[in-house]
Scaffold this motif. Structure first.
Motif, PDB file in Angstrom:
ATOM      1  N   ALA A  71     -22.714 -23.790  68.261  1.00  0.00           N
ATOM      2  CA  ALA A  71     -23.544 -22.896  67.453  1.00  0.00           C
ATOM      3  C   ALA A  71     -24.503 -22.115  68.338  1.00  0.00           C
ATOM      4  N   LEU A  72     -25.024 -22.746  69.378  1.00  0.00           N
ATOM      5  CA  LEU A  72     -25.923 -22.064  70.302  1.00  0.00           C
ATOM      6  C   LEU A  72     -25.197 -20.931  71.032  1.00  0.00           C
TER       7      LEU A  72
ATOM      8  N   ALA B 154     -18.241 -25.906  64.038  1.00  0.00           N
ATOM      9  CA  ALA B 154     -19.148 -24.808  64.388  1.00  0.00           C
ATOM     10  C   ALA B 154     -18.380 -23.524  64.670  1.00  0.00           C
ATOM     11  N   THR B 155     -17.226 -23.652  65.292  1.00  0.00           N
ATOM     12  CA  THR B 155     -16.394 -22.469  65.545  1.00  0.00           C
ATOM     13  C   THR B 155     -16.019 -21.793  64.232  1.00  0.00           C
ATOM     14  N   ALA B 156     -15.670 -22.596  63.236  1.00  0.00           N
ATOM     15  CA  ALA B 156     -15.251 -22.039  61.944  1.00  0.00           C
ATOM     16  C   ALA B 156     -16.358 -21.206  61.303  1.00  0.00           C
ATOM     17  N   PHE B 157     -17.575 -21.734  61.288  1.00  0.00           N
ATOM     18  CA  PHE B 157     -18.659 -21.052  60.582  1.00  0.00           C
ATOM     19  C   PHE B 157     -19.347 -19.983  61.432  1.00  0.00           C
ATOM     20  N   ILE B 158     -19.652 -20.320  62.689  1.00  0.00           N
ATOM     21  CA  ILE B 158     -20.477 -19.432  63.515  1.00  0.00           C
ATOM     22  C   ILE B 158     -19.649 -18.373  64.235  1.00  0.00           C
TER      23      ILE B 158
ATOM     24  N   PRO C 192     -18.758 -13.596  61.913  1.00  0.00           N
ATOM     25  CA  PRO C 192     -18.276 -12.287  62.384  1.00  0.00           C
ATOM     26  C   PRO C 192     -17.363 -11.604  61.372  1.00  0.00           C
ATOM     27  N   ALA C 193     -16.537 -12.377  60.651  1.00  0.00           N
ATOM     28  CA  ALA C 193     -15.639 -11.781  59.658  1.00  0.00           C
ATOM     29  C   ALA C 193     -16.422 -11.089  58.558  1.00  0.00           C
ATOM     30  N   ILE C 194     -17.522 -11.706  58.124  1.00  0.00           N
ATOM     31  CA  ILE C 194     -18.357 -11.091  57.085  1.00  0.00           C
ATOM     32  C   ILE C 194     -18.932  -9.774  57.596  1.00  0.00           C
ATOM     33  N   ASP C 195     -19.378  -9.773  58.858  1.00  0.00           N
ATOM     34  CA  ASP C 195     -19.915  -8.537  59.435  1.00  0.00           C
ATOM     35  C   ASP C 195     -18.833  -7.465  59.578  1.00  0.00           C
TER      36      ASP C 195
END
Length: 348
Positions: free
Chosen positions: A342-343, A74-78, A83-86
């Motif tokens: 994720a939450l 979850a850390t990897a994706f969320i 954030p990297a995409i943003d």
């Protein structure tokens, strides 16, 4: 234009600016609070591993292990890739930054880099042991013996069987007794895997420390990061505790946990020191943060999907033959860890 002016008129602050000075005393206190919670999460699995016997200890370790796997994924994706995409799509960035999905490309580059590193180490280690008439796989499983990847070895095998493959109490990642353990590529791959995972997590921890030191929404972010660092430390601590290291290398487990524990407080301290000039929304800071988050996301995605999901659930002999009850328990712990992390991404 100042940061305050930007905030008032709703525009994006892309200058050097400065961070928030509110709650300065609490920001200082956060250094020590997050240090304690980070160390607690990272050291708990290692301490549990060092204790002798007991079903409660084993169940606690199993819970921490699978919960930590979910946390890492979850850390990897969320907490990293999103954030990297943003960040790399920020309106502060112009030109090529707006015409190509750089965050995803850098994440993919990171994944392939980790894969090729492990592949080279695997072939090198195999070559060394072939000359010694021994075979192994690069995750520490001697061919012809049962899996010794960590506490999952207890799910389908007796303690005597486990000890036949690795050292005493090996179901919790005990040191290998193989005569070539200090030299073979398996040990090298284990140590490399730990450092790769730690590197990805430390980059993220340093950045969130810098952000916490100057962020305007300090109170919310602070509360979330207390839990964030505890759970992330738990995920890393389990990996450190499970690693099948050669004799005399146990200190690496504690060194890795301590390094993680001090990284975010270090980031907070640096952020407080440069709070008058550091603006996490500036163009330079956005690029640096976006690139580092992308690379870290790739590291944790590879680790989470290949090292954790694949090797702990699909390729592990003990898990293949374990009861449905234990399988459901393991999957439930992993989903719980991913769900909680994720939450937390809703606020940080």
């Amino acid at each position: 234009m100042s940061s305050k002016d930007d905030a008032d008129d709703g525009s994006v602050n892309c200058g050097s600016g400065g961070g928030s000075n509110e709650f300065y005393g609490l920001r200082i206190a956060s250094i020590f609070i997050i240090l304690v919670t980070s160390l607690f999460g990272a050291l708990l699995p290692i301490v549990l591993r060092s204790q002798k016997g007991g079903r409660i200890r084993r169940h606690l370790f199993d819970f921490a292990k699978y919960f930590g796997s979910g946390v890492i994924i979850a850390t990897a994706f969320i907490h990293l890739l999103a954030p990297a995409i943003d960040e790399l799509g920020s309106p502060c960035l112009k030109g090529e930054w707006q015409t190509y999905p750089w965050a995803l490309a850098l994440c993919m580059l990171s994944i392939f880099s980790i894969f090729f590193t492990e592949l080279i180490l695997f072939r090198w280690g195999t070559s060394i042991l072939r000359r010694a008439n021994t075979s192994y796989d690069h995750h520490g499983h001697d061919l012809g013996a049962h899996s010794a990847h960590g506490p999952e070895g207890t799910l389908g095998h007796t303690s005597a069987e486990v000890r036949g493959g690795v050292g005493e109490d090996s179901e919790y990642g005990g040191a290998s007794k193989h005569p070539l353990a200090a030299l073979d590529g398996s040990a090298l791959a284990q140590i490399t895997g730990i450092f790769v995972l730690e590197f990805g997590i430390l980059l993220h921890s340093l950045l969130i420390g810098l952000t916490l030191a100057v962020d305007e929404n300090f109170k919310v972010l602070f509360v979330v990061l207390v839990f964030h660092q505890t759970f992330e430390g738990l995920g890393l601590g389990v990996r450190l505790a499970m690693a099948k290291l050669p004799d005399g290398y146990d200190a690496l487990r504690y060194a890795g946990a301590l390094l993680f524990g001090f990284t975010t407080p270090l980031g907070i301290g640096i952020g407080l020191g440069v709070r008058h000039t550091y603006n996490p929304g500036s163009t330079t800071a956005t690029i640096v943060s976006g690139v580092m988050d992308s690379l870290s996301a790739g590291i944790l995605i590879y680790t989470g999907l290949v090292e954790l999901l694949a090797h702990e659930f699909l390729f592990d002999d003990a898990m293949k033959h374990t009861s449905n009850r234990r399988l459901i328990f393991a999957c439930g712990c992993m989903v719980l860890g991913a769900g909680v992390m994720a939450l937390l991404g809703r606020w940080a």
